[in-house]
Scaffold this motif. Structure first.
Motif, PDB file in Angstrom:
ATOM      1  N   ALA A 195      27.220  56.202  16.355  1.00  0.00           N
ATOM      2  CA  ALA A 195      27.202  56.470  14.914  1.00  0.00           C
ATOM      3  C   ALA A 195      28.568  56.963  14.433  1.00  0.00           C
ATOM      4  O   ALA A 195      29.040  56.571  13.354  1.00  0.00           O
ATOM      5  N   ARG A 196      29.227  57.808  15.243  1.00  0.00           N
ATOM      6  CA  ARG A 196      30.557  58.292  14.850  1.00  0.00           C
ATOM      7  C   ARG A 196      31.559  57.145  14.793  1.00  0.00           C
ATOM      8  O   ARG A 196      32.412  57.087  13.898  1.00  0.00           O
ATOM      9  N   GLU A 197      31.468  56.213  15.745  1.00  0.00           N
ATOM     10  CA  GLU A 197      32.367  55.064  15.721  1.00  0.00           C
ATOM     11  C   GLU A 197      32.135  54.208  14.472  1.00  0.00           C
ATOM     12  O   GLU A 197      33.090  53.744  13.835  1.00  0.00           O
ATOM     13  N   ILE A 198      30.879  54.004  14.134  1.00  0.00           N
ATOM     14  CA  ILE A 198      30.577  53.205  12.942  1.00  0.00           C
ATOM     15  C   ILE A 198      31.078  53.912  11.686  1.00  0.00           C
ATOM     16  O   ILE A 198      31.648  53.277  10.791  1.00  0.00           O
ATOM     17  N   LEU A 199      30.894  55.224  11.603  1.00  0.00           N
ATOM     18  CA  LEU A 199      31.372  55.963  10.436  1.00  0.00           C
ATOM     19  C   LEU A 199      32.894  55.884  10.314  1.00  0.00           C
ATOM     20  O   LEU A 199      33.438  55.738   9.210  1.00  0.00           O
ATOM     21  N   PRO A 222      20.829  63.777  11.672  1.00  0.00           N
ATOM     22  CA  PRO A 222      20.058  63.715  12.932  1.00  0.00           C
ATOM     23  C   PRO A 222      18.544  63.702  12.733  1.00  0.00           C
ATOM     24  O   PRO A 222      17.804  63.316  13.634  1.00  0.00           O
ATOM     25  N   LYS A 223      18.046  64.081  11.554  1.00  0.00           N
ATOM     26  CA  LYS A 223      16.603  64.112  11.347  1.00  0.00           C
ATOM     27  C   LYS A 223      16.034  62.730  11.044  1.00  0.00           C
ATOM     28  O   LYS A 223      14.893  62.433  11.405  1.00  0.00           O
ATOM     29  N   VAL A 224      16.811  61.889  10.347  1.00  0.00           N
ATOM     30  CA  VAL A 224      16.307  60.551  10.002  1.00  0.00           C
ATOM     31  C   VAL A 224      17.250  59.454  10.484  1.00  0.00           C
ATOM     32  O   VAL A 224      17.020  58.280  10.187  1.00  0.00           O
ATOM     33  N   GLY A 225      18.312  59.800  11.191  1.00  0.00           N
ATOM     34  CA  GLY A 225      19.278  58.810  11.650  1.00  0.00           C
ATOM     35  C   GLY A 225      19.508  58.912  13.142  1.00  0.00           C
ATOM     36  O   GLY A 225      18.572  59.049  13.931  1.00  0.00           O
ATOM     37  N   ALA A 226      20.776  58.833  13.534  1.00  0.00           N
ATOM     38  CA  ALA A 226      21.116  58.909  14.954  1.00  0.00           C
ATOM     39  C   ALA A 226      20.829  60.301  15.498  1.00  0.00           C
ATOM     40  O   ALA A 226      20.998  61.300  14.795  1.00  0.00           O
ATOM     41  N   PRO A 227      20.387  60.409  16.757  1.00  0.00           N
ATOM     42  CA  PRO A 227      20.121  61.725  17.347  1.00  0.00           C
ATOM     43  C   PRO A 227      21.362  62.609  17.329  1.00  0.00           C
ATOM     44  O   PRO A 227      22.500  62.135  17.247  1.00  0.00           O
ATOM     45  N   ALA A 228      21.137  63.919  17.417  1.00  0.00           N
ATOM     46  CA  ALA A 228      22.243  64.873  17.327  1.00  0.00           C
ATOM     47  C   ALA A 228      23.216  64.750  18.492  1.00  0.00           C
ATOM     48  O   ALA A 228      24.413  65.027  18.345  1.00  0.00           O
ATOM     49  N   ARG A 288      18.738  50.460  11.150  1.00  0.00           N
ATOM     50  CA  ARG A 288      18.647  49.830   9.835  1.00  0.00           C
ATOM     51  C   ARG A 288      19.764  50.316   8.916  1.00  0.00           C
ATOM     52  O   ARG A 288      20.329  49.550   8.141  1.00  0.00           O
ATOM     53  N   ALA A 289      20.105  51.613   8.986  1.00  0.00           N
ATOM     54  CA  ALA A 289      21.187  52.139   8.155  1.00  0.00           C
ATOM     55  C   ALA A 289      22.525  51.502   8.524  1.00  0.00           C
ATOM     56  O   ALA A 289      23.334  51.171   7.647  1.00  0.00           O
ATOM     57  N   ALA A 290      22.777  51.315   9.824  1.00  0.00           N
ATOM     58  CA  ALA A 290      24.032  50.697  10.259  1.00  0.00           C
ATOM     59  C   ALA A 290      24.126  49.252   9.774  1.00  0.00           C
ATOM     60  O   ALA A 290      25.180  48.810   9.281  1.00  0.00           O
ATOM     61  N   ARG A 291      23.039  48.508   9.908  1.00  0.00           N
ATOM     62  CA  ARG A 291      23.060  47.122   9.449  1.00  0.00           C
ATOM     63  C   ARG A 291      23.208  47.048   7.921  1.00  0.00           C
ATOM     64  O   ARG A 291      23.860  46.149   7.397  1.00  0.00           O
ATOM     65  N   ARG A 292      22.600  47.982   7.232  1.00  0.00           N
ATOM     66  CA  ARG A 292      22.737  47.996   5.773  1.00  0.00           C
ATOM     67  C   ARG A 292      24.179  48.288   5.372  1.00  0.00           C
ATOM     68  O   ARG A 292      24.709  47.695   4.433  1.00  0.00           O
ATOM     69  N   LEU A 293      24.828  49.200   6.097  1.00  0.00           N
ATOM     70  CA  LEU A 293      26.238  49.478   5.812  1.00  0.00           C
ATOM     71  C   LEU A 293      27.087  48.229   5.998  1.00  0.00           C
ATOM     72  O   LEU A 293      27.963  47.924   5.164  1.00  0.00           O
TER      73      LEU A 293
END
Length: 706
Positions: A260-264, A246-252, A312-317
């Motif tokens: 983010a949970r769906e993508i994970l 939550p500090k550098v990615g999706a909000p808490a 950016r993290a999601a697209r990189r994944l």
């Protein structure tokens, strides 16, 4: 843990049998190779040469079962050569009064030091001591000694030839290591859905890197899908952490966290599919998550759109998973091994490893080294057991030192579990084989056939059930030595008695001269802290000097940190099995402090992983002051590691002041992504080091001036 509880745990470990770890085909292959050596040598040269050749084939076959990513052929050849040399020198020394005990002590010390190279080297080296004791019985001439040594080496050569002509799961170890990495990533992605700050297990990544280090022959012949996937896995790990944190990615909380949970979850399914395809050498099957993952990463739904670093993290994944899928469809080795997918790692031939192996041994030639202490203990116990049997005039006295050589290991758990299992297995094996000899009175050929059958059983249980494996090996040795005339009942009595004596001496020697891992936990923690500090400095240095990206500094620092953490975890696992109190051997740090400090250093490593996922491009703007702060982090963690080694609390006050000035400087700059990530990462680094200070705070006042 008390002595009684520790002994019960080690006994259960030594007597446990796991059928899933056995390999019937490989056991049959090893037994066939032994038969191809024993029967022709028995027909052409007689029982004594057949014994030497069979021992060489047995130990060379054992080497092919060791956990190693080298070609099995090279392992068999190397083991055969080592046995040939040990046998030749042993036959020469036994003809000179007083020379053989000296050679035995020196050779046993060298076998103990071989653990500095690795567990496989240590196990094979210990077996050369046992073989030297078994085959060297009477003084012989130099030509005869050379002949016996060559026969031992021939046994290893035959094993190598059979492995070449009858390959079984040639790439199984590499496939399992790589598949385990992707399976661990899938598990990591699922845990991140519930715990955004979860830690990943580094052990599969360490094994995958070892498996990806290839000899030139392996590099030319490996399956295409084994090239490049490891590099992709290394890049997926920080991308997963960066998306979830939550500090550098999706909000808490909120729609973005749900997205983010769906993508994970979709990533976990895709990673499991890759793991299955690698493990079973089958095409990559499309999963239900494939279209969903593309849709989620595209973020077509406006109200749940990911933004900033999380996007950016999601697209990189998505890019990395597509690249992994494409790897299964490519057959061009050069394309698959491109730098984008991770360069190939070269494993030099065995003869070129000798200088590095010698350096590893030299580094352990220290009085306080656990490997050196094991070598001294092994040499002393084996030599004393041999001389005691000689003084008592026992005909089969070599069974006592042979048992000691095979039992002793550098740590408590392995020594005692193997010791109890070997004593039980030897008694059963000798009793069974002696009963067969008494009832059947087998001749030379039947004895040789029975030896081959039992060695097949030993290979079948080599990776599990040490007691049963020892019973098979004992029967194998009895039938092999039974090729020569002797009194079966007296021989059986001597062997059982001497085995009990050798095992008891080995266990007593470890109890009186132990090398407790418990006393080394603070040292392992300090090594991990220093390595984690170098990793943090390398990543922060790229933020300060983006042109340094791609030089390999970050990669090397990450691998060093990962190795140091793995060594600490192994030491903790071994310490948990030891019958000693931690506080009695490490008064500076309690076990609770060690555990809390381990969590703090783990937080430091995870913070750096998050920053690594957002490293700036080479052409990006440098973050002012990041390079200087990186040097301060490296220096402060190195000093703190030294403080832990001498029992002093670490002090990060100077680093804290440097961070305050740096953070104030960054707060005045425009908030671009690199600056935001650097500030957030620096904050996490300082938080982790603050937790470390609290964890190792002295339990008693530190004297002034200390």
């Amino acid at each position: 843990m008390s002595w009684s509880a520790a002994l019960r745990a080690t006994v259960r470990a030594g007597l446990h049998l796991d059928r899933t770890l056995s390999s019937p085909k490989r056991a049959l292959r090893g037994a066939v190779a032994v038969a191809l050596v024993v029967f022709p040598t028995l027909a052409l040269a007689g029982p004594a040469p057949a014994t030497s050749a069979a021992m060489g084939a047995f130990i060379a076959g054992t080497a092919t079962f060791q956990r190693s990513f080298r070609p099995r052929v090279s392992l068999a050849v190397a083991a055969g050569i080592g046995l040939g040399v040990s046998t030749f020198l042993g036959y020469l020394a036994v003809g000179v009064p007083g020379a053989f005990p000296v050679l035995l002590a020196v050779w046993a010390f060298g076998a103990g030091m071989a653990w500095a190279i690795g567990p496989s080297s240590g196990v094979v080296a210990a077996t050369t001591v046992a073989v030297m004791l078994v085959v060297v019985q009477l003084p012989v001439s130099v030509p005869t000694a050379l002949g016996h040594g060559l026969l031992c080496a021939l046994g290893g050569g035959v094993q190598a030839l059979v492995v070449t002509l009858w390959p079984l799961d040639s790439w199984r170890a590499q496939r399992d290591a790589l598949a385990d990495t992707y399976a661990s990533l899938a598990d990591y992605a699922r845990r991140l859905r519930q715990d955004p700050t979860a830690h990943v297990d580094p052990e599969p990544f360490i094994l995958a890197r070892q498996a990806a280090t290839l000899t030139p022959w392996q590099a030319r012949h490996r399956p295409p899908e084994l090239a490049g996937l490891r590099g992709i896995a290394e890049r997926i790990r920080p991308a997963l952490a960066a998306l979830a944190d939550p500090k550098v990615g999706a909000p808490a909380e909120g729609p973005q966290r749900d997205r983010a949970r769906e993508i994970l979850g979709a990533c976990a399914e895709a990673l499991d599919a890759v793991a299955r395809a690698v493990r079973h050498a089958e095409p990559l099957r499309s999963t239900r998550s494939a279209p969903l993952l593309t849709l989620l990463a595209a973020d077509d739904v406006e109200e749940a759109r990911l933004t900033g670093p999380a996007r950016r993290a999601a697209r990189r994944l998505l890019t990395l998973l597509r690249r992994a899928a494409d790897t299964f469809d490519r057959q061009d080795q050069e394309t698959v091994s491109s730098p984008a997918l991770g360069p190939g790692l070269r494993r030099p031939p065995l003869f070129r490893v000798l200088p590095a192996a010698w350096q590893a041994v030299r580094r352990q030639l220290r009085p306080h080294s656990a490997v050196c202490q094991h070598a001294v203990r092994l040499a002393g116990v084996v030599t004393v057991a041999y001389l005691t049997a000689k003084l008592l005039g026992v005909h089969h006295g070599y069974w006592a030192p042979m048992t000691a050589a095979m039992v002793m290991r550098p740590d408590f758990a392995q020594t005692y579990s193997r010791g109890v299992a070997r004593l039980a297995g030897t008694v059963v094996g000798v009793a069974l084989s002696t009963a067969v000899v008494q009832l059947l009175h087998p001749g030379e050929w039947l004895s040789a056939a029975l030896a081959v059958v039992f060695i097949g059983g030993a290979y079948l249980t080599l990776r599990t059930g040490y007691a049963l494996m020892t019973a098979c090996v004992s029967s194998y040795v009895v039938f092999l030595l039974g090729l020569q005339p002797s009194d079966p009942m007296r021989t059986a009595t001597d062997r059982v008695g001497l085995t009990l004596v050798g095992g008891a001496v080995a266990l007593l020697a470890y109890a009186l001269f132990p090398t407790w891992q418990t006393a080394r936990l603070a040292e392992r923690l300090a090594e991990w802290l220093a390595a984690a500090g170098r990793y943090a400095g390398a990543v922060l240095g790229v933020f300060g000097e983006p042109e340094r990206r791609g030089r390999g500094d970050v990669r090397k620092a990450l691998l060093d940190s990962r190795e140091a953490r793995s060594e600490l975890l192994q030491a903790i696992e071994r310490a948990d099995a030891e019958p000693v109190r931690h506080d009695a051997h490490s008064p500076e740090l309690s076990r609770k402090q060690i555990d809390r400090a381990r969590a703090a250093v783990g937080l430091l490593g995870r913070s750096v992983v998050l920053m690594e996922a957002h490293l700036p491009e080479k052409t990006g703007e440098p973050v002012p002051g990041a390079a200087e702060f990186a040097e301060e982090v490296r220096y402060a963690t190195a000093i703190a590691a030294g403080a832990l080694l001498v029992g002093q609390p670490p002090d990060f006050e100077g680093l804290r002041e440097t961070y305050r000035r740096w953070d104030e400087r960054l707060a005045e700059l425009p908030g671009d992504d690199a600056v935001r990530v650097a500030r957030a990462g620096g904050r996490l680094v300082m938080q982790a080091l603050g937790e470390l200070e609290k964890a190792v705070r002295p339990r008693r006042p530190v004297p002034s001036g200390a």
